[in-house]
Design an enzyme around this catalytic site. Sequence first.
Site, mmCIF file in Angstrom:
data_model
loop_
_atom_site.group_PDB
_atom_site.id
_atom_site.type_symbol
_atom_site.label_atom_id
_atom_site.label_comp_id
_atom_site.label_asym_id
_atom_site.label_seq_id
_atom_site.Cartn_x
_atom_site.Cartn_y
_atom_site.Cartn_z
ATOM 1 N N HIS A 498 0.829 -1.201 0.000
ATOM 2 C CA HIS A 498 0.000 0.000 0.000
ATOM 3 C C HIS A 498 0.874 1.267 0.000
ATOM 4 O O HIS A 498 0.747 2.126 -0.864
ATOM 5 C CB HIS A 498 -0.914 -0.028 1.232
ATOM 6 N N GLU A 499 1.767 1.332 0.966
ATOM 7 C CA GLU A 499 2.614 2.528 1.061
ATOM 8 C C GLU A 499 3.547 2.629 -0.146
ATOM 9 O O GLU A 499 3.880 3.722 -0.600
ATOM 10 C CB GLU A 499 3.419 2.530 2.361
ATOM 11 N N HIS A 502 1.770 4.447 -2.879
ATOM 12 C CA HIS A 502 1.864 5.908 -2.711
ATOM 13 C C HIS A 502 3.249 6.384 -3.143
ATOM 14 O O HIS A 502 3.391 7.425 -3.779
ATOM 15 C CB HIS A 502 1.661 6.290 -1.239
ATOM 16 N N HIS A 505 3.529 6.693 -6.818
ATOM 17 C CA HIS A 505 2.814 7.898 -7.249
ATOM 18 C C HIS A 505 3.745 9.119 -7.141
ATOM 19 O O HIS A 505 3.777 9.979 -8.009
ATOM 20 C CB HIS A 505 1.580 8.075 -6.365
HETATM 21 ZN ZN LIG Z 1 -2.998 5.160 1.838
#
Ligand SMILES: [Zn+2]
Length: 712
Positions: A498-499, A502, A505
């Site tokens: 998940h991290e 990010h 991104h």
């Molecule tokens: Zn998040």
Amino acid sequence: MKNTSLIRVLVFAGALTILSSCKNATNMTDNNPLLESFNTPHQSAPFDKISEVHYMPAFKSALETGRNEIKAIIENPEPPDYTNTIEALEHAGRLLTRVSTIFFNLNSAETNEEIQAIAREVSPLLSDYSNDIWLNHQLFDRVKTVFETNQTNNRLTKEQLKLLDNTYKGFTRRGALLDGDKKARYREISSELAQLSLQFGENVLAETNDFTLHISDEKDLSGLPEAVVEAAAQLAGEKNKEGWLFTLHFPSYNPFMKYADNRALREKMFRAYTTRGNQPNGRNNNEIIQKTVALRLEKAQLLGYPNHADYVLAERMAKTPDRVNEFLNELLVSSLPFAQKEMEEVKAYAQKLGFNEPLQRWDFAYYSEKLKSSRFDLSDEMTKPYFQLSKVKQGIFDLTNRLWGITYKPNPEIPVYNKEVEAFEVFDEDGSFLAVLYLDFFPRPGKQGGAWMTSYREQHLENGHDVRPHISVVTNFTRPTPTRPSLLTYNEVTTFLHEFGHALHGMLSRVTYESMAGTSVYRDFVELPSQIMENWARQEEWLHQVAVHYQTGNPIPSQLVDKIIASANFQSGYATVRQLSFGLNDMAWHTISHPVNEEVCTFEEKAMAPTELFPKVEGSCMSTAFSHIFDGGYAAGYYGYKWAEVLDADAFDLFKKNGIFDRETARSFRSNILEKGGTDDPMTLYVNFRGHEPSIEPLLERNGLVVSRNKD
Ligand SMILES: [Zn+2]
């Protein structure tokens, strides 16, 4: 959705990330590493040279520089235009951004009392600075002129138009267009709302901290896992009490409700938890809620919106309250029958175990847990030996290599703020430099709990030159011991993915302006890149690559993988309906057209009625402790959790169709979403990638919430 994972968005200047090249170093700031150019690989932060004494002088100097830059924009004798006003504003305060970024990132990951004291000292200075920009009518006049001229004389690029629009809205959404009395009222409301939110949070905290369940008879511990009992004994010891103490904090409350055999004590805990902020004491939140929603409504109407949700959603992917309500109800229709069926299963299982009373809220988690373990026989201890941190890390690196050709090279020359932090240079497929990446895995006394991604420098263009970003992933994974490497739970594996999403991104950003780089997107869009990565942890093919027993080297048995995947959907209907009930409650409070005079509980009961599965519990109230919306940034935004899941499932569906390692799909996801930051409307970006607007079907299917359907 993980509550622990979050993105740190720097809020200090209320928004414009601000840059400038001029530097007015004064004598007090000589030899301050924060104010000098960074003579390090990729101009990364010189952590080894920075100490606490440098922050305050650096802040003061950077604030002064920023103010001078703003003054120069206002006093520019030239008529306002895009470059001398909008772009200049984007570029103002760059030094302050640099200092703040380093400081606040470290305040989260490596803090101490001195840093915390500086944070308290500097926060009001930063909010004054922010007000000096957003409430400055001379500055707004220039922005407005450019905005209006541009309506008739449009020569700007798409990104420039977006920056112009963001800047103009940054002012108008803070009341810049209001005159005289209305502007004064707007400010009054804003400061009153800030007070109410603070009070709400303090009440919830006090109510949470105030209650303890003291157990002195060992048989009342029946059912509880050893680690939970140990923690309770330790807590009792700390408070100089005999026996065991349980609290309303999640790590204590949650296992108690799941495992404690003593039903009366579960009821006691439940009632304490769900009456927080709703008791006849000095910490009752009823009036605070009524005042808050009334003031939010008034504020929205001052700014020309029908209600607070309309105001908030104007800057979200979902756009309107109707769209959000439609979305929530659509999901509810699909998931409610499953939730009801799951309830019946739990009731039947409870009966099988000899429980014949009506199932109450304080029974549900308890019997669910029993049902779950009878069905799956799966525990963290069984999977952990297969999830060695170093292998999972390599597995994630390899995944991004397979999808985009990205490579990672450790560089010990890059300074780090703690010797445990790993620093990498990240390269694109063609060998060009993409980003600096820091990975900071283990808990330390000065580190906040949870996991997050943050950046030390955002990607942007400077005089046409691409300035690449510096990104950090911070987690609190289990430390290695002398005999065992760091082993992750399955949940921690998905947190890491998940991290890392990010982080991608941030790292792959390719935009012009810092304020639109990477994760600077609408809140209901920001979790797409992170959550989509979690999907690979549900794919057998990927799991088999990363999950290898740390002692035997054997790959994870397929049986265990099947269990992980199947158990992920256990009671997904119930979980969905619960999330929807919070979303509906949030929307109800923020779409009112008149102040609410009725009891908070009564109002909430109506809003949540379509989702209700249990008998009513007198005195229980969700809103009075709903910090997300009354003391957090989620007002008219709670739906965003589900919204992001719909997006990530729908987006990943394309990978499933084309192959989970398909390069072309990955390329399209990168160029349409990961590189674009906030430069375009998220729905446009999404449709460019997916070919259509998101549909809820893939999420329902992933969660097992479809009746039965032939899979293609
Ligand atoms: Zn998040």
